[in-house]
Scaffold this active site. Structure first.
Site, mmCIF file in Angstrom:
data_model
loop_
_atom_site.group_PDB
_atom_site.id
_atom_site.type_symbol
_atom_site.label_atom_id
_atom_site.label_comp_id
_atom_site.label_asym_id
_atom_site.label_seq_id
_atom_site.Cartn_x
_atom_site.Cartn_y
_atom_site.Cartn_z
ATOM 1 N N ASP A 8 38.509 33.284 31.042
ATOM 2 C CA ASP A 8 38.647 34.537 30.286
ATOM 3 C C ASP A 8 39.236 34.358 28.877
ATOM 4 O OD1 ASP A 8 38.863 34.727 33.179
ATOM 5 O OD2 ASP A 8 39.033 36.896 32.927
ATOM 6 N N GLU A 39 35.177 38.963 28.726
ATOM 7 C CA GLU A 39 35.404 40.411 28.849
ATOM 8 C C GLU A 39 36.684 40.900 28.176
ATOM 9 O OE1 GLU A 39 36.289 42.283 32.468
ATOM 10 O OE2 GLU A 39 38.138 41.177 32.698
ATOM 11 N N ASN A 40 37.580 39.968 27.814
ATOM 12 C CA ASN A 40 38.810 40.366 27.115
ATOM 13 C C ASN A 40 38.854 39.801 25.698
ATOM 14 O OD1 ASN A 40 40.125 39.540 30.225
ATOM 15 N ND2 ASN A 40 40.162 41.642 29.481
ATOM 16 N N ASN A 67 35.405 43.762 34.925
ATOM 17 C CA ASN A 67 35.814 45.174 34.919
ATOM 18 C C ASN A 67 36.055 45.756 33.520
ATOM 19 O OD1 ASN A 67 38.001 43.218 35.312
ATOM 20 N ND2 ASN A 67 39.340 44.975 35.093
ATOM 21 N N HIS A 68 36.316 44.897 32.529
ATOM 22 C CA HIS A 68 36.557 45.407 31.168
ATOM 23 C C HIS A 68 35.297 45.439 30.301
ATOM 24 C CE1 HIS A 68 40.840 46.033 31.301
ATOM 25 N NE2 HIS A 68 41.005 44.860 31.874
ATOM 26 N N HIS A 157 34.164 37.568 39.379
ATOM 27 C CA HIS A 157 35.286 38.164 38.651
ATOM 28 C C HIS A 157 36.057 39.026 39.652
ATOM 29 C CE1 HIS A 157 37.169 39.091 34.829
ATOM 30 N NE2 HIS A 157 37.321 40.327 35.270
ATOM 31 N N HIS A 182 39.291 36.519 36.143
ATOM 32 C CA HIS A 182 39.962 37.822 36.183
ATOM 33 C C HIS A 182 41.489 37.757 36.309
ATOM 34 C CE1 HIS A 182 40.789 42.082 36.793
ATOM 35 N NE2 HIS A 182 41.327 41.830 37.959
ATOM 36 N N HIS A 184 43.534 35.489 35.319
ATOM 37 C CA HIS A 184 44.117 34.839 34.136
ATOM 38 C C HIS A 184 45.124 33.757 34.502
ATOM 39 C CE1 HIS A 184 43.053 38.337 31.156
ATOM 40 N NE2 HIS A 184 42.068 38.024 31.972
#
Ligand SMILES: [Fe+2]
Length: 266
Positions: A8, A39-40, A67-68, A157, A182, A184
């Site tokens: 991530d 995604e982040n 999810n983001h 994820h 996810h 991290h």
């Protein structure tokens, strides 16, 4: 062949270390396929079309999310722009495949590496401690029926280690790697299962570790201590690039080795 999966990428610090360290990693290990969860990548929440294209330009072949994925709404238009065009860069940005059927974008990608190896990437999201979606196990089973490539990497994820370990066993011998994202936090459980599937529960964040999973630690502490709403700002220090390096036979897709990667800023 070697596959590099970058965990991530969190906000600007994550993007910066990818910029600084990815080329040497790809060269050192003669990486043939590079995948990253992005995604982040935009300020810790979501990804923008511009950032996605910057990451593609750095030599990342496929970007996965979770999810983001919809946090930056312009990404919807970007994903839609790839519709029906396999050659479009936007088609290489994935959202989880087990999202509702009408969701924009795709949860899998099939491509060919520069040296001519067919590969596929599948992105699914877990259901334990997360919003409800379709079953990632059966959705992956269905996708595998239509994928012809032997080299297949799955990004699950997900929050729960149990769900990620379980999907590894479920897919053992059918895909090259099941790599978790996810949380991290990188896990020290990388291994190749008996059927030839490389697994690591979570490859960890590429971003600032002087933080609580990427966010300034004071803000998160305040949240836990008071339960009051607070803004989340990305942290900046102790930046690391985390990922997994998977070695596999391009003819069979079977993995022979998986290695954890954690690089710090130079
Ligand atoms: Fe996530």
């Amino acid at each position: 062949m070697r596959i590099l999966f970058v965990g991530d990428i969190f906000a600007r610090p994550g993007r910066t270390i990818v910029h600084e360290r990815l080329p040497e990693l790809q060269k050192q290990y003669e990486v043939e396929l590079t995948i990253a969860n992005g995604e982040n990548a935009a300020g810790g929440f979501g990804i923008t079309p511009q950032i996605a294209e910057e990451l593609f330009e750095l030599g990342i072949d496929v970007i996965t999310t979770g999810n983001h994925v919809w946090d930056k709404r312009e990404i919807i238009e970007y994903m839609n722009s790839a519709d029906g065009n396999e050659a479009s860069l936007a088609r290489r940005l994935l959202r989880p495949a087990n999202y509702p059927a009408s969701t924009p974008g795709y949860g899998w990608y099939q491509g060919r590496t520069r040296s001519g190896v067919d590969y596929a990437v599948i992105n699914v999201q877990g259901r334990v401690f997360m919003t409800s979606n379709d079953d990632p196990f059966r959705v992956t089973d269905e996708l595998l029926k239509q994928i012809r490539a032997k080299v297949i990497v799955v990004d699950l994820h997900a929050e729960a280690t149990s769900e990620k370990v379980a999907l590894g066993w479920h897919l053992d011998g059918r895909v090259t790697a099941v790599l978790g994202t996810h949380t991290h936090v990188p896990t020290a459980d990388e291994r190749v299962l008996p059927g030839g599937t490389a697994v690591q529960t979570d490859v960890g964040m590429t971003g600032p570790y002087d933080s609580v999973i990427g966010v300034q630690k004071e803000l998160i502490l305040q949240k836990f201590l008071t339960n009051m709403p607070s803004r989340f700002e990305p942290a900046a220090e102790d930046v690391r690039l985390c990922g997994a390096l998977v070695e596999c036979d391009p003819a069979t897709g079977r993995a022979s080795k998986i290695e954890r990667i954690m690089l710090r800023e130079q």
